[in-house]
Design a protein around this motif. Structure first.
Motif, PDB file in Angstrom:
ATOM      1  N   ILE A   1       0.799  -1.246  -0.399  1.00 50.78           N
ATOM      2  CA  ILE A   1       0.031  -0.201  -0.336  1.00 50.78           C
ATOM      3  C   ILE A   1       1.229   1.236  -0.221  1.00 50.78           C
ATOM      4  N   ASP A   2       1.670   1.641   1.114  1.00 49.19           N
ATOM      5  CA  ASP A   2       2.703   2.016   1.279  1.00 49.19           C
ATOM      6  C   ASP A   2       3.629   1.846   2.003  1.00 49.19           C
ATOM      7  N   ALA A   3       4.698   2.927   2.603  1.00 47.10           N
ATOM      8  CA  ALA A   3       5.401   2.612   2.967  1.00 47.10           C
ATOM      9  C   ALA A   3       5.117   2.301   4.804  1.00 47.10           C
ATOM     10  N   THR A   4       4.138   2.277   4.957  1.00 46.84           N
ATOM     11  CA  THR A   4       3.941   2.424   6.499  1.00 46.84           C
ATOM     12  C   THR A   4       2.612   0.905   6.424  1.00 46.84           C
ATOM     13  N   HIS A   5       2.191   0.028   5.165  1.00 47.77           N
ATOM     14  CA  HIS A   5       0.859  -0.887   5.242  1.00 47.77           C
ATOM     15  C   HIS A   5       0.981  -0.955   4.665  1.00 47.77           C
ATOM     16  N   ALA A   6       0.911  -2.137   4.727  1.00 46.71           N
ATOM     17  CA  ALA A   6       0.598  -3.789   3.704  1.00 46.71           C
ATOM     18  C   ALA A   6      -0.644  -4.400   4.032  1.00 46.71           C
ATOM     19  N   LYS A   7      -1.483  -4.476   2.960  1.00 45.06           N
ATOM     20  CA  LYS A   7      -2.474  -5.718   2.875  1.00 45.06           C
ATOM     21  C   LYS A   7      -2.425  -7.054   2.488  1.00 45.06           C
TER      22      LYS A   7
ATOM     23  N   THR B   1      -0.473  -2.496   9.890  1.00 45.56           N
ATOM     24  CA  THR B   1      -0.277  -0.771   9.628  1.00 45.56           C
ATOM     25  C   THR B   1       1.723  -0.827  10.487  1.00 45.56           C
ATOM     26  N   PHE B   2       2.895  -0.134  10.655  1.00 39.29           N
ATOM     27  CA  PHE B   2       3.799  -0.636  10.895  1.00 39.29           C
ATOM     28  C   PHE B   2       4.280   0.926  11.131  1.00 39.29           C
ATOM     29  N   SER B   3       5.388   1.057  11.818  1.00 37.64           N
ATOM     30  CA  SER B   3       5.585   2.459  13.225  1.00 37.64           C
ATOM     31  C   SER B   3       6.644   2.787  12.105  1.00 37.64           C
TER      32      SER B   3
END
Length: 284
Positions: A183-189, A204-206
């Motif tokens: 998804i982006d630098a701090t999210h993945a599905k 969600t990643f910190s």
């Protein structure tokens, strides 16, 4: 009258003794299932950069910062959480439970055992997802069933619990049952599929790279009377600590995001992790 009083006293003493003995049908069922799946072959190889190359970048980053590269693949993991507050409403006091959850990497399998008491009477719960089938059972007084929830919504709900907890047993992340999307630098599905049951959610990643939460709108909230609705559900992971060189969260929360505010229905900051086969007692 004396005989009646004697009979009452004998009955009360017998019930107390029955409650005190270690025998438990629910616990035995849980331990038998754990032993059955723990007999599967242990994955002995270590995790390499090549193993994680297909994952979205934020997931790869978590593997690096958590010390997972070069670590052996876990075949299974148990997390034991004593004295956990369990809520079904923000307006009521929580039930305090001891909670044990076992996760297996070779296939989506999740086994969870709950133990507490209600006014001195033992209460036990068993949550399970095996071979595409999920259930949640509650038993009071060791033999009296309070509920045994099953069905499509429970199958999917238990599978979501497994997916949400996947980073506790990192070999699960590499499983063929999970498909990943950047998804982006701090999210993945992540989309998980097993035995005809499927669902998706977002991790969600910190900024420092650790997984911070998992959320989905697809998980059903099932009330005791069987009513079903679909508020957003999240699992939150905080306070990472190094355990034998691998960073795992020491604070976990499960949240229903309801119209009248968030319900943190499960929260633990006292967690011990080990392999299932080494942690659990023998069947008794």
């Amino acid at each position: 009258m004396i005989w009646i009083l004697s009979a009452i006293v004998f009955f009360v003493v017998a019930v107390i003794v029955f409650f005190k003995i270690p025998f438990s049908i629910v616990k035995n069922r849980f331990l038998e299932d754990v032993q059955k799946h723990s007999c599967k072959p242990v994955l002995a190889d270590v995790i390499t950069e090549q193993d994680i190359a297909f994952l979205p970048e934020p997931v790869q980053k978590h593997f690096r910062v958590a010390g997972l590269l070069g670590a052996p693949r876990m075949a299974n993991l148990t997390a034991f959480m004593p004295s956990v507050p369990l809520r079904d409403s923000n307006s009521k006091p929580p039930m305090i439970i001891d909670f044990t959850v076992c996760l297996f990497a070779y296939k989506p399998i999740r086994l969870a055992y709950i133990k507490t008491s209600v006014f001195g009477v033992p209460f036990e719960g068993y949550d399970s997802f095996q071979d595409g089938v999920g259930f949640m059972k509650g038993v009071i007084g060791k033999v009296f069933s309070l509920f045994n929830q099953k069905g499509d919504a429970m199958n999917k709900g238990q599978l979501f619990s497994y997916l949400g907890e996947a980073f506790l047993c990192p070999s699960i992340i590499l499983s063929e049952y999970i498909k990943w999307e950047h998804i982006d630098a701090t999210h993945a599905k992540a989309t998980i599929t097993c035995d005809g049951v499927s669902g998706s959610g977002v991790f969600t990643f910190s900024p420092n790279g650790f997984v911070q939460s998992f959320s989905t709108d697809e998980r059903a909230r099932i009330s005791m009377d069987g009513k079903i609705d679909y508020p957003r559900w999240s699992g939150v992971y905080e306070d990472y600590e190094s355990i034998n060189g691998i960073f795992l969260p020491k604070h976990i929360k499960a949240i229903w995001h309801l119209d009248d505010g968030d319900l943190v229905y499960f929260e633990s900051s006292n967690i011990s992790y080990t392999e299932c086969r080494k942690h659990l007692p023998t069947t008794s």
